[in-house]
Design a protein around this motif. Structure first.
Motif, mmCIF file in Angstrom:
data_model
loop_
_atom_site.group_PDB
_atom_site.id
_atom_site.type_symbol
_atom_site.label_atom_id
_atom_site.label_comp_id
_atom_site.label_asym_id
_atom_site.label_seq_id
_atom_site.Cartn_x
_atom_site.Cartn_y
_atom_site.Cartn_z
ATOM 1 N N LEU A 67 0.854 -1.186 0.000
ATOM 2 C CA LEU A 67 0.000 0.000 0.000
ATOM 3 C C LEU A 67 0.887 1.232 0.000
ATOM 4 C CD1 LEU A 67 -2.771 1.507 0.486
ATOM 5 C CD2 LEU A 67 -2.273 1.272 2.935
ATOM 6 N N ARG A 68 0.568 2.177 -0.858
ATOM 7 C CA ARG A 68 1.205 3.495 -0.819
ATOM 8 C C ARG A 68 0.130 4.488 -0.419
ATOM 9 N NH1 ARG A 68 4.317 6.888 -5.600
ATOM 10 N NH2 ARG A 68 4.950 8.620 -4.241
ATOM 11 N N LEU A 69 0.442 5.284 0.598
ATOM 12 C CA LEU A 69 -0.504 6.264 1.112
ATOM 13 C C LEU A 69 0.126 7.646 0.994
ATOM 14 C CD1 LEU A 69 -3.255 6.573 2.488
ATOM 15 C CD2 LEU A 69 -2.106 6.261 4.684
ATOM 16 N N GLU A 70 -0.560 8.534 0.261
ATOM 17 C CA GLU A 70 -0.082 9.899 0.074
ATOM 18 C C GLU A 70 -1.175 10.851 0.568
ATOM 19 O OE1 GLU A 70 1.966 10.087 -4.102
ATOM 20 O OE2 GLU A 70 0.363 8.568 -4.134
ATOM 21 N N ALA A 71 -0.756 11.928 1.226
ATOM 22 C CA ALA A 71 -1.736 12.894 1.728
ATOM 23 C C ALA A 71 -1.112 14.279 1.789
ATOM 24 C CB ALA A 71 -2.227 12.485 3.119
#
Length: 181
Positions: A67-71
């Protein structure tokens, strides 16, 4: 499977197999722990984020779920110098590898460069997002230059009044030394 995260939970295996990024704008009020850090909460404060799942082949086993999570968000925090609101940009770009259970996570944690998460039937993506944003908060939010010069007078006038009203500690001794008449 619904792509919208009203329930905030995903089956990560299916999400990774699908391979379609999830792009969301979440109202800050939905991230209650993060909202507590905000000065002047407004309903239009949001967090823009994107989650991308993928399956990576692994020699001699099942594919690994990643999972890649960007915010990104700009939030009004309290300046620790002037106590006014300071617009603070937060950015997260984190990758995770999922493992089957907590024992494997503990065993592999020291050797792995990536963060490990335990696979759950329904994974709470918003909770992980909120954790990452909380960790991205600066320890001491401050303006580069405060809009108003802070006045440090905490209790100075009260101390001066107390000093005038309070008798000197040796005044009673001075009375004892006076000759009796």
């Amino acid at each position: 499977m619904s792509r919208h995260l009203h329930a905030q939970r995903l089956n990560m295996q299916a999400f990774a197999q699908e391979g379609v990024p999830l792009v969301e704008i979440t109202p800050l009020q939905n991230l209650q722990r993060l909202a507590q850090e905000i000065q002047g909460m407004k309903p239009d404060l949001t967090v823009n984020w994107r989650a991308t799942g993928e399956l990576r082949p692994r020699a001699g086993g099942d594919d690994e779920v990643w999972l890649r999570l960007e915010a990104k968000a700009t939030l009004p925090l309290t300046c620790q110098r002037c106590l006014g609101a300071v617009a603070t940009a937060l950015e997260v770009d984190q990758r995770y590898r999922f493992v089957a259970d907590e024992d494997i996570a503990m065993l592999e944690d020291d050797q792995s460069e990536e963060d490990l998460l335990v696979m759950a039937p329904q994974f709470d993506l918003l909770e992980v997002l909120e954790d990452e944003l909380l960790m991205a908060l600066p320890l001491v939010p401050m303006h580069e230059t405060c809009p108003e010069t802070p006045v440090f007078s905490a209790g100075e006038s009260e101390l001066a009044q107390q000093a005038d009203a309070k008798p000197h500690p040796f005044a009673a001794l001075a009375q004892l030394k006076k000759p009796k008449q």
